[in-house]
Design a protein around this motif. Structure first.
Motif, PDB file in Angstrom:
ATOM      1  N   ARG A  57      42.073  31.170  31.927  1.00 24.73           N
ATOM      2  CA  ARG A  57      43.168  30.313  32.379  1.00 24.73           C
ATOM      3  C   ARG A  57      44.510  31.006  32.105  1.00 24.73           C
ATOM      4  NH1 ARG A  57      43.163  24.275  30.228  1.00 24.73           N
ATOM      5  NH2 ARG A  57      41.221  24.406  31.453  1.00 24.73           N
ATOM      6  N   PRO A  58      45.403  31.046  33.089  1.00 20.16           N
ATOM      7  CA  PRO A  58      46.724  31.647  32.842  1.00 20.16           C
ATOM      8  C   PRO A  58      47.524  30.809  31.868  1.00 20.16           C
ATOM      9  CG  PRO A  58      46.645  30.622  35.014  1.00 20.16           C
ATOM     10  CD  PRO A  58      45.257  30.570  34.485  1.00 20.16           C
ATOM     11  N   VAL A  59      48.339  31.466  31.067  1.00 19.34           N
ATOM     12  CA  VAL A  59      49.098  30.758  30.040  1.00 19.34           C
ATOM     13  C   VAL A  59      50.338  30.080  30.609  1.00 19.34           C
ATOM     14  CG1 VAL A  59      48.251  32.257  28.201  1.00 19.34           C
ATOM     15  CG2 VAL A  59      50.313  32.907  29.468  1.00 19.34           C
ATOM     16  N   SER A  60      50.839  30.558  31.737  1.00 21.79           N
ATOM     17  CA  SER A  60      52.035  29.983  32.325  1.00 21.79           C
ATOM     18  C   SER A  60      52.026  30.242  33.830  1.00 21.79           C
ATOM     19  CB  SER A  60      53.304  30.567  31.684  1.00 21.79           C
ATOM     20  OG  SER A  60      53.377  31.957  31.912  1.00 21.79           O
ATOM     21  N   PHE A  61      52.994  29.650  34.502  1.00 22.86           N
ATOM     22  CA  PHE A  61      53.112  29.850  35.942  1.00 22.86           C
ATOM     23  C   PHE A  61      53.490  31.295  36.276  1.00 22.86           C
ATOM     24  CE2 PHE A  61      55.612  29.899  39.856  1.00 22.86           C
ATOM     25  CZ  PHE A  61      54.702  29.327  40.742  1.00 22.86           C
ATOM     26  N   SER A  62      54.374  31.885  35.457  1.00 21.87           N
ATOM     27  CA  SER A  62      54.745  33.278  35.694  1.00 21.87           C
ATOM     28  C   SER A  62      53.561  34.211  35.484  1.00 21.87           C
ATOM     29  CB  SER A  62      55.893  33.673  34.772  1.00 21.87           C
ATOM     30  OG  SER A  62      55.513  33.528  33.409  1.00 21.87           O
ATOM     31  N   ASP A  63      52.701  33.878  34.504  1.00 19.30           N
ATOM     32  CA  ASP A  63      51.498  34.676  34.277  1.00 19.30           C
ATOM     33  C   ASP A  63      50.560  34.557  35.479  1.00 19.30           C
ATOM     34  OD1 ASP A  63      49.550  36.241  33.032  1.00 19.30           O
ATOM     35  OD2 ASP A  63      48.592  34.487  32.147  1.00 19.30           O
ATOM     36  N   ALA A  64      50.423  33.347  36.028  1.00 22.74           N
ATOM     37  CA  ALA A  64      49.578  33.156  37.209  1.00 22.74           C
ATOM     38  C   ALA A  64      50.128  33.915  38.412  1.00 22.74           C
ATOM     39  CB  ALA A  64      49.458  31.666  37.530  1.00 22.74           C
ATOM     40  N   ALA A  65      51.453  33.871  38.599  1.00 28.85           N
ATOM     41  CA  ALA A  65      52.060  34.594  39.719  1.00 28.85           C
ATOM     42  C   ALA A  65      51.881  36.101  39.566  1.00 28.85           C
ATOM     43  CB  ALA A  65      53.534  34.245  39.819  1.00 28.85           C
ATOM     44  N   SER A  66      51.996  36.609  38.338  1.00 31.47           N
ATOM     45  CA  SER A  66      51.794  38.033  38.094  1.00 31.47           C
ATOM     46  C   SER A  66      50.344  38.433  38.371  1.00 31.47           C
ATOM     47  CB  SER A  66      52.173  38.372  36.653  1.00 31.47           C
ATOM     48  OG  SER A  66      51.901  39.727  36.360  1.00 31.47           O
ATOM     49  N   ARG A  67      49.418  37.560  37.978  1.00 28.43           N
ATOM     50  CA  ARG A  67      48.011  37.847  38.260  1.00 28.43           C
ATOM     51  C   ARG A  67      47.733  37.876  39.764  1.00 28.43           C
ATOM     52  NH1 ARG A  67      44.105  34.464  34.097  1.00 28.43           N
ATOM     53  NH2 ARG A  67      44.836  35.394  32.140  1.00 28.43           N
ATOM     54  N   VAL A  68      48.321  36.939  40.479  1.00 27.10           N
ATOM     55  CA  VAL A  68      48.106  36.896  41.929  1.00 27.10           C
ATOM     56  C   VAL A  68      48.617  38.167  42.583  1.00 27.10           C
ATOM     57  CG1 VAL A  68      48.763  35.714  44.053  1.00 27.10           C
ATOM     58  CG2 VAL A  68      48.062  34.378  42.065  1.00 27.10           C
ATOM     59  N   ARG A  69      49.795  38.652  42.169  1.00 24.35           N
ATOM     60  CA  ARG A  69      50.352  39.880  42.744  1.00 24.35           C
ATOM     61  C   ARG A  69      49.459  41.084  42.453  1.00 24.35           C
ATOM     62  NH1 ARG A  69      55.278  37.762  40.742  1.00 24.35           N
ATOM     63  NH2 ARG A  69      55.146  39.182  38.963  1.00 24.35           N
ATOM     64  N   LYS A  70      49.004  41.199  41.212  1.00 23.92           N
ATOM     65  CA  LYS A  70      48.167  42.348  40.859  1.00 23.92           C
ATOM     66  C   LYS A  70      46.814  42.282  41.558  1.00 23.92           C
ATOM     67  CE  LYS A  70      50.269  43.056  36.304  1.00 23.92           C
ATOM     68  NZ  LYS A  70      50.047  43.073  34.824  1.00 23.92           N
ATOM     69  N   ASN A  71      46.203  41.105  41.581  1.00 25.69           N
ATOM     70  CA  ASN A  71      44.903  40.980  42.242  1.00 25.69           C
ATOM     71  C   ASN A  71      45.019  41.163  43.750  1.00 25.69           C
ATOM     72  OD1 ASN A  71      43.122  40.468  40.021  1.00 25.69           O
ATOM     73  ND2 ASN A  71      44.009  38.426  39.841  1.00 25.69           N
ATOM     74  N   ALA A  72      46.134  40.711  44.341  1.00 28.10           N
ATOM     75  CA  ALA A  72      46.327  40.897  45.776  1.00 28.10           C
ATOM     76  C   ALA A  72      46.489  42.369  46.122  1.00 28.10           C
ATOM     77  CB  ALA A  72      47.540  40.103  46.249  1.00 28.10           C
ATOM     78  N   ALA A  73      47.133  43.139  45.234  1.00 27.62           N
ATOM     79  CA  ALA A  73      47.269  44.568  45.468  1.00 27.62           C
ATOM     80  C   ALA A  73      45.943  45.299  45.301  1.00 27.62           C
ATOM     81  CB  ALA A  73      48.313  45.162  44.522  1.00 27.62           C
ATOM     82  N   TYR A  74      45.075  44.794  44.441  1.00 26.25           N
ATOM     83  CA  TYR A  74      43.799  45.470  44.171  1.00 26.25           C
ATOM     84  C   TYR A  74      42.700  44.999  45.114  1.00 26.25           C
ATOM     85  CZ  TYR A  74      39.972  47.479  41.443  1.00 26.25           C
ATOM     86  OH  TYR A  74      38.892  48.208  41.047  1.00 26.25           O
ATOM     87  N   PHE A  75      42.596  43.684  45.313  1.00 26.35           N
ATOM     88  CA  PHE A  75      41.530  43.125  46.156  1.00 26.35           C
ATOM     89  C   PHE A  75      42.033  42.750  47.561  1.00 26.35           C
ATOM     90  CE2 PHE A  75      40.063  41.889  41.820  1.00 26.35           C
ATOM     91  CZ  PHE A  75      38.853  42.567  41.814  1.00 26.35           C
ATOM     92  N   ARG A  76      43.047  43.424  48.078  1.00 21.31           N
ATOM     93  CA  ARG A  76      43.661  42.980  49.332  1.00 21.31           C
ATOM     94  C   ARG A  76      42.670  42.977  50.489  1.00 21.31           C
ATOM     95  NH1 ARG A  76      45.420  48.046  48.237  1.00 21.31           N
ATOM     96  NH2 ARG A  76      45.207  49.660  49.856  1.00 21.31           N
ATOM     97  N   VAL A  77      41.795  43.980  50.562  1.00 21.78           N
ATOM     98  CA  VAL A  77      40.816  44.018  51.651  1.00 21.78           C
ATOM     99  C   VAL A  77      39.787  42.901  51.477  1.00 21.78           C
ATOM    100  CG1 VAL A  77      39.045  45.415  52.780  1.00 21.78           C
ATOM    101  CG2 VAL A  77      41.160  46.483  51.987  1.00 21.78           C
TER     102      VAL A  77
END
Length: 208
Positions: A57-77
């Protein structure tokens, strides 16, 4: 003295029969096949995508947004494949909408995109210029979108797909992912969609 009778020479009329633009259709299929193979070759392993030990579970909204950006860059396909699967399921569940989209796409491809701009379109003995064809296709597309449920279905499918991808990206901890340092974190869906939109817009503007 026998006079040689002159035989009238019949002028060969060059009749151009309307032909099905098979080479253009093959080029479209070849291009789509190449893009699909390139995208599938760059996808990440699905076992890495659904690794249950990496979810937290993300600790905050900013942590969730950072995870989404990193995962989108890695799992984009992989994320694009998920979005395509949701969209395909929605269209297959509504055959009339699928037939409407196929008909509109075929009309734009064969009547405008892959037709010679200097050759008018002849329908029932009447010739239509390139501008008239563009206006007619745009009007038919607008009517089809307003009358049918094409737009609402596409928006709903995209929202569901984006919701699934965002939920996965927010709860998937990207600390164990080896991100390419040369690729910025913002190069996820936006770069791929903007690139596709710019190429499509350039091909359309070349006809105007």
């Amino acid at each position: 003295m026998s006079s040689s009778s002159s035989i009238p020479m019949s002028s060969q009329q060059s009749t151009q029969e309307p032909s099905f633009p098979l080479p253009s259709f093959r080029s479209i299929l070849t291009r789509l096949s190449g893009l699909s193979r390139h995208a599938l070759a760059n996808r990440r392993p699905w076992a890495e995508l659904v690794d249950r030990t990496a979810f937290s579970r993300p600790v905050s909204f900013s942590d969730a947004a950072s995870r989404v950006r990193k995962n989108a860059a890695y799992f984009r396909v992989n994320y694009l494949i998920v979005l395509a699967a949701v969209l395909a399921y929605s269209l297959l569940s509504h055959p009339f909408t699928l037939l409407t989209l196929v008909g509109l796409a075929a009309a734009w491809i064969f009547l405008y995109s892959h037709r010679q701009s200097d050759q008018p379109l002849v329908i029932l003995g009447r010739a239509y210029s390139d501008t008239q064809v563009l206006f007619g296709l745009g009007l038919v597309t607008l009517v089809a979108i307003l009358v049918t449920s094409v737009l609402s279905l596409l928006i709903t499918a995209v929202m569901v797909g984006v919701g699934i991808v965002s939920a996965h990206g927010a709860f998937r901890d990207p600390e164990d992912l080896f991100l390419d340092e040369s690729q910025p974190l913002g190069s996820g869906f936006a770069s791929m969609f903007s690139g596709a939109a710019s190429s499509a817009g350039a091909s359309m503007m070349s006809r105007v």
